[in-house]
Design a protein around this motif. Structure first.
Motif, PDB file in Angstrom:
ATOM      1  N   ARG A   1       0.839  -1.209   0.000  1.00  0.00           N
ATOM      2  CA  ARG A   1       0.000   0.000   0.000  1.00  0.00           C
ATOM      3  C   ARG A   1       0.870   1.254   0.000  1.00  0.00           C
ATOM      4  O   ARG A   1       0.566   2.220  -0.687  1.00  0.00           O
ATOM      5  CB  ARG A   1      -0.937   0.002   1.202  1.00  0.00           C
ATOM      6  N   ALA A   2       1.946   1.230   0.780  1.00  0.00           N
ATOM      7  CA  ALA A   2       2.848   2.386   0.825  1.00  0.00           C
ATOM      8  C   ALA A   2       3.522   2.599  -0.531  1.00  0.00           C
ATOM      9  O   ALA A   2       3.644   3.742  -0.997  1.00  0.00           O
ATOM     10  CB  ALA A   2       3.891   2.187   1.912  1.00  0.00           C
ATOM     11  N   ILE A   3       3.925   1.535  -1.168  1.00  0.00           N
ATOM     12  CA  ILE A   3       4.544   1.644  -2.492  1.00  0.00           C
ATOM     13  C   ILE A   3       3.543   2.217  -3.494  1.00  0.00           C
ATOM     14  O   ILE A   3       3.883   3.102  -4.295  1.00  0.00           O
ATOM     15  CB  ILE A   3       5.081   0.275  -2.958  1.00  0.00           C
ATOM     16  N   ASN A   4       2.306   1.743  -3.449  1.00  0.00           N
ATOM     17  CA  ASN A   4       1.285   2.256  -4.362  1.00  0.00           C
ATOM     18  C   ASN A   4       1.031   3.739  -4.131  1.00  0.00           C
ATOM     19  O   ASN A   4       0.864   4.503  -5.087  1.00  0.00           O
ATOM     20  CB  ASN A   4      -0.015   1.471  -4.205  1.00  0.00           C
ATOM     21  N   ARG A   5       1.000   4.167  -2.874  1.00  0.00           N
ATOM     22  CA  ARG A   5       0.803   5.591  -2.587  1.00  0.00           C
ATOM     23  C   ARG A   5       1.972   6.413  -3.127  1.00  0.00           C
ATOM     24  O   ARG A   5       1.778   7.498  -3.679  1.00  0.00           O
ATOM     25  CB  ARG A   5       0.635   5.813  -1.086  1.00  0.00           C
ATOM     26  N   ASN A   6       3.196   5.898  -2.981  1.00  0.00           N
ATOM     27  CA  ASN A   6       4.366   6.615  -3.493  1.00  0.00           C
ATOM     28  C   ASN A   6       4.319   6.740  -5.010  1.00  0.00           C
ATOM     29  O   ASN A   6       4.650   7.792  -5.569  1.00  0.00           O
ATOM     30  CB  ASN A   6       5.655   5.926  -3.055  1.00  0.00           C
ATOM     31  N   ILE A   7       3.900   5.684  -5.682  1.00  0.00           N
ATOM     32  CA  ILE A   7       3.778   5.733  -7.142  1.00  0.00           C
ATOM     33  C   ILE A   7       2.712   6.743  -7.552  1.00  0.00           C
ATOM     34  O   ILE A   7       2.898   7.506  -8.505  1.00  0.00           O
ATOM     35  CB  ILE A   7       3.475   4.329  -7.700  1.00  0.00           C
ATOM     36  N   GLN A   8       1.599   6.771  -6.825  1.00  0.00           N
ATOM     37  CA  GLN A   8       0.556   7.745  -7.126  1.00  0.00           C
ATOM     38  C   GLN A   8       1.055   9.169  -6.920  1.00  0.00           C
ATOM     39  O   GLN A   8       0.737  10.065  -7.716  1.00  0.00           O
ATOM     40  CB  GLN A   8      -0.672   7.498  -6.252  1.00  0.00           C
ATOM     41  N   CYS A   9       1.840   9.383  -5.891  1.00  0.00           N
ATOM     42  CA  CYS A   9       2.409  10.721  -5.647  1.00  0.00           C
ATOM     43  C   CYS A   9       3.341  11.124  -6.776  1.00  0.00           C
ATOM     44  O   CYS A   9       3.315  12.282  -7.234  1.00  0.00           O
ATOM     45  CB  CYS A   9       3.130  10.768  -4.310  1.00  0.00           C
ATOM     46  N   LEU A  10       4.163  10.206  -7.244  1.00  0.00           N
ATOM     47  CA  LEU A  10       5.065  10.506  -8.362  1.00  0.00           C
ATOM     48  C   LEU A  10       4.280  10.824  -9.633  1.00  0.00           C
ATOM     49  O   LEU A  10       4.634  11.737 -10.385  1.00  0.00           O
ATOM     50  CB  LEU A  10       6.020   9.346  -8.608  1.00  0.00           C
ATOM     51  N   ALA A  11       3.206  10.078  -9.866  1.00  0.00           N
ATOM     52  CA  ALA A  11       2.360  10.351 -11.034  1.00  0.00           C
ATOM     53  C   ALA A  11       1.715  11.730 -10.908  1.00  0.00           C
ATOM     54  O   ALA A  11       1.620  12.472 -11.893  1.00  0.00           O
ATOM     55  CB  ALA A  11       1.296   9.277 -11.172  1.00  0.00           C
ATOM     56  N   ASN A  12       1.285  12.083  -9.709  1.00  0.00           N
ATOM     57  CA  ASN A  12       0.682  13.399  -9.498  1.00  0.00           C
ATOM     58  C   ASN A  12       1.700  14.520  -9.716  1.00  0.00           C
ATOM     59  O   ASN A  12       1.358  15.571 -10.253  1.00  0.00           O
ATOM     60  CB  ASN A  12       0.077  13.499  -8.101  1.00  0.00           C
ATOM     61  N   ILE A  13       2.937  14.291  -9.324  1.00  0.00           N
ATOM     62  CA  ILE A  13       3.977  15.300  -9.542  1.00  0.00           C
ATOM     63  C   ILE A  13       4.187  15.530 -11.034  1.00  0.00           C
ATOM     64  O   ILE A  13       4.295  16.671 -11.491  1.00  0.00           O
ATOM     65  CB  ILE A  13       5.291  14.889  -8.846  1.00  0.00           C
ATOM     66  N   SER A  14       4.225  14.450 -11.801  1.00  0.00           N
ATOM     67  CA  SER A  14       4.392  14.605 -13.247  1.00  0.00           C
ATOM     68  C   SER A  14       3.164  15.276 -13.861  1.00  0.00           C
ATOM     69  O   SER A  14       3.299  16.100 -14.787  1.00  0.00           O
ATOM     70  CB  SER A  14       4.669  13.264 -13.914  1.00  0.00           C
ATOM     71  N   LEU A  15       1.972  14.966 -13.350  1.00  0.00           N
ATOM     72  CA  LEU A  15       0.759  15.637 -13.838  1.00  0.00           C
ATOM     73  C   LEU A  15       0.794  17.132 -13.540  1.00  0.00           C
ATOM     74  O   LEU A  15       0.347  17.941 -14.363  1.00  0.00           O
ATOM     75  CB  LEU A  15      -0.486  15.010 -13.205  1.00  0.00           C
ATOM     76  N   ILE A  16       1.300  17.487 -12.387  1.00  0.00           N
ATOM     77  CA  ILE A  16       1.413  18.910 -12.034  1.00  0.00           C
ATOM     78  C   ILE A  16       2.302  19.621 -13.057  1.00  0.00           C
ATOM     79  O   ILE A  16       1.980  20.713 -13.529  1.00  0.00           O
ATOM     80  CB  ILE A  16       1.953  19.093 -10.602  1.00  0.00           C
ATOM     81  N   GLY A  17       3.408  19.001 -13.414  1.00  0.00           N
ATOM     82  CA  GLY A  17       4.302  19.590 -14.405  1.00  0.00           C
ATOM     83  C   GLY A  17       3.633  19.755 -15.761  1.00  0.00           C
ATOM     84  O   GLY A  17       3.742  20.808 -16.399  1.00  0.00           O
ATOM     85  N   LEU A  18       2.936  18.713 -16.208  1.00  0.00           N
ATOM     86  CA  LEU A  18       2.241  18.794 -17.495  1.00  0.00           C
ATOM     87  C   LEU A  18       1.134  19.842 -17.488  1.00  0.00           C
ATOM     88  O   LEU A  18       0.986  20.610 -18.443  1.00  0.00           O
ATOM     89  CB  LEU A  18       1.660  17.422 -17.857  1.00  0.00           C
TER      90      LEU A  18
END
Length: 87
Positions: A15-32
């Motif tokens: 679950r922690a790994i999945n949350r970290n991956i979601q956070c990384l995806a959100n960071i890239s979305l913020i940039g886009l």
């Protein structure tokens, strides 16, 4: 360690790994979204601006839900540890 304890540990780590991956995806979305908002601002595109704002709002909501999920998992894990100590 018992199998049940190992499975719980694996579950929480996944679950922690999945949350970290979601956070990384959100960071890239913020940039886009920030890049598209900048282009929309330069070209005076109202729909583009609104779309970028809506996307950023959804990213904020997603991050808030991830944080709440993290807090709930942490509390659940602490409660389970207290129960195990009492047994």
């Amino acid at each position: 360690m018992k199998n049940k304890e190992i499975l719980k540990k694996i579950y929480y780590e996944n679950r922690a790994i999945n949350r970290n991956i979601q956070c990384l995806a959100n960071i890239s979305l913020i940039g886009l979204l920030a890049r598209s908002a900048k282009k929309a601002k330069e070209s005076d595109d109202e729909q583009g601006k609104n779309l970028a704002k809506a996307g950023l709002l959804l990213v904020v909501i997603s991050e808030a839900l991830i944080m709440i999920s993290d807090i709930l998992d942490h509390r659940k894990m602490k409660i389970e540890e207290k129960i195990e100590k009492c047994e």
